[in-house]
Design an enzyme around this catalytic site. Structure first.
Site, short mmCIF file in Angstrom:
data_model
loop_
_atom_site.label_atom_id
_atom_site.label_comp_id
_atom_site.label_asym_id
_atom_site.label_seq_id
_atom_site.Cartn_x
_atom_site.Cartn_y
_atom_site.Cartn_z
N SER A 143 0.99 -1.19 -0.12
CA SER A 143 -0.04 -0.09 -0.05
C SER A 143 0.90 1.23 -0.05
O SER A 143 1.65 1.58 -0.82
CB SER A 143 -1.03 -0.15 1.09
OG SER A 143 -2.08 0.94 1.15
N ASP A 297 -3.15 6.70 -3.18
CA ASP A 297 -1.95 6.05 -2.71
C ASP A 297 -1.39 5.15 -3.87
O ASP A 297 -1.91 4.87 -4.83
CB ASP A 297 -2.04 5.52 -1.36
CG ASP A 297 -2.95 4.11 -1.36
OD1 ASP A 297 -3.73 4.22 -2.27
OD2 ASP A 297 -2.59 3.55 -0.56
N ASP A 299 -1.18 1.91 -4.26
CA ASP A 299 -2.06 0.73 -4.58
C ASP A 299 -3.42 1.19 -4.92
O ASP A 299 -4.30 0.32 -5.06
CB ASP A 299 -1.96 -0.30 -3.76
CG ASP A 299 -2.66 -0.15 -2.29
OD1 ASP A 299 -2.79 1.01 -1.74
OD2 ASP A 299 -3.13 -1.23 -1.59
#
Length: 540
Positions: A143, A297, A299
């Protein structure tokens, strides 16, 4: 040394073996580093596995991923789960290799493996779990963590997750069951590897894009100038396709951040919440005279928004966007339960009570939010996570959140208003709910326990001069501590994904005679003082 040599002999990756051999040969000078790598295995936490890319059991590497995949497929079989395992990955170092190894472990165990066609956002994988009726899904991503990290998120399909957990991240007892199955895996060399699995074509992405565009009101306002950044992540292509399909046109993107880059070279930390992360986006917004600036962000499961104002561009807090989206969906008449977490603003609960719609509050994390109710209409957490279409993606989704935010802004603009105007209307009705976060990064996790212990033994008697009227301690089930006064709430907890202690601050200021500006100024001053008081209480 025995553990290290045994691991070395079983490690399938020549690069990891060389890395570990160098540490062993470097003893005694490398003793601390070697000890840390064998302090214990990575465990399934809030977001599955997550850790630094490095050799050894306490890192993300091919050996650890092989064991994790073998444990997962063994657990799925033991639970009677039938159907394919779908696997996605982002553009971080090692992600594709880890995805391919997971597929080969699955097929080696006799289970069909479906691999996403390219590096794609996490919400596309979560969508695919439901759309392909998979038994489970794996997303290889860390992430918004630093470049040296990677991770391994597990989703369950309806068979094992149930209606509310169909396509959602795992929760207890599945996490501990998978972890136990991983511990039961023998040597990596004994894990049978099969074929690479079936590579899905672009149709699955096209289905997601069309479904995401369909979340919006057909024929609604689309006259809006949007600028965008994927922050060197994998969201750019999918978001652009979704915006074009929805009728907004392709938003200009920050050139230096438009393509995936595992180094994240233009930001110190690839998280739109971090100071400075959106600076280049705001520069582009000013150049383009934009109406709205959007960031995902890396991902693309989170979404950040910035809006123009008299003092220039400013990013919205997660709570502001969360309530803005909820208010919009309620106005559209979207039925069902609206949910958030115990650390998010109390404003959503008050909005739902006033509008007569069901409201639910959960522990922190989207795995809990999406299970708040089977009829979930919307869920959000203050850390920029939003689920605006639970029937599509039972997780936070930065693509559909961005589309819905654009729909909000375009509708307001058509009426001669801006996003700030709607936020002010909500403040005038419910009071200014100003939120902030005190986040303390630590080198030693023991420091978090010391600080939490201090707050429990010596809780503050007052906050902002008012007596603390309630102290809620969720131990032993959860390490969460809440202090309340008539106008203040402070929630303290360790982060589930990073070595941080977090304190979530909220101050409520009533608005008198419609003067929202003065109430906001009072709330901002109060938050500054509250930060200092909470830091002192924690000894940080």
């Amino acid at each position: 040394m025995e553990e290290a040599e045994a691991w070395l002999a079983d490690d399938p990756d020549p690069a990891s073996r060389a890395e570990l051999r160098e540490l062993i040969d470097g003893l005694p000078g490398t003793a601390d580093e070697l000890r840390d790598r064998f302090a214990g295995p990575l465990t399934f936490g809030t977001a599955g596995l997550r850790g630094r890319l490095r050799a050894g059991p306490n890192g993300m590497n091919l050996a650890v991923v092989t064991r994790a995949a073998a444990g997962l497929v063994a657990w799925l079989a033991a639970e009677g789960g039938e159907g394919p395992l779908v696997i996605g990955y982002d553009a971080r170092y090692g992600s594709r290799d880890f995805a391919e190894r997971t597929a080969r472990v699955a097929t080696g165990a006799g289970r069909e493996a479906l691999v996403m066609p390219s590096t794609l956002p996490t919400p596309v994988l979560a969508y695919a779990v439901r759309a392909l009726d998979a038994v489970a899904g794996v997303m290889v991503t860390a992430s918004h963590n630093p470049p040296q990290d990677n991770g391994y998120k597990v989703y369950l399909g309806r068979q094992l997750g149930g209606p509310a957990g169909d396509g959602a991240q795992i929760v207890p007892p599945a996490d501990s069951g998978i972890e136990a199955a991983i511990r039961a895996v023998g040597p990596v060399a004994g894990v049978r590897l099969g074929v690479p699995g079936t590579l899905l074509d672009e149709k699955i992405v096209q289905r997601y894009v069309q479904s995401a565009a369909n979340v919006l009101t057909p024929g609604g306002p689309r006259d809006l100038t949007v600028v965008y950044t994927p922050l060197h992540g994998v969201g750019g292509g999918t978001l652009a396709a979704a915006f074009v399909t929805a009728g907004f046109g392709m938003p200009p993107s920050v050139t230096e951040q438009a393509e995936p880059d595992p180094e994240f070279p233009t930001v110190s930390f690839p998280n739109p919440e971090e100071p400075g992360a959106m600076d280049k986006l705001l520069e582009l917004a000013r150049m383009c005279n934009a109406d709205l600036a959007i960031a995902n962000d890396p991902d693309a499961d989170r979404c950040a928004l910035a809006i123009p104002g008299p003092d220039g561009w400013r990013p919205l807090r997660g709570d502001e966007l969360g309530v803005l989206l909820a208010d919009h969906l309620i106005r559209r008449g979207v039925p069902g339960t609206y949910a958030t977490t115990i650390v998010s603003s109390q404003l959503l609960g008050r909005l739902c009570a006033a509008r007569g719609v069901p409201y639910a509050e959960t522990l922190t994390g989207f795995k809990w939010i999406v299970r708040a109710a089977e009829d979930l209409a919307f869920g959000y957490e203050e850390a920029l996570g939003y689920c605006v279409a639970p029937a599509l993606v039972r997780d936070k989704d930065g693509i559909t959140a961005a589309l819905t935010a654009a729909e909000v802004a375009a509708g307001l603009q058509k009426d001669g208003k801006g996003v700030q105007d709607r936020l002010d209307e909500l403040a005038a009705e419910f009071g200014v709910h100003a939120t902030d976060q005190l986040s303390v990064r630590v080198d030693d996790l023991a420091e978090i326990g010391v600080a939490m212990g201090r707050a429990r033994r010596q809780p503050p008697a007052t906050l902002l001069g008012a007596p603390v009227t309630a102290v809620d301690d969720l131990l032993p089930e959860n390490d969460v501590l809440t202090f309340r006064t008539a106008a203040v709430r402070v929630v303290i907890r360790p982060s589930g994904t990073e070595p941080k202690l977090k304190a979530y601050l909220e101050v409520v200021e009533e608005v008198t005679q419609g003067d929202v500006t003065t109430a906001r100024a009072r709330a901002a001053d109060a938050l500054q003082i509250l930060r200092q008081e909470v830091a002192a209480a924690l000894g940080v």
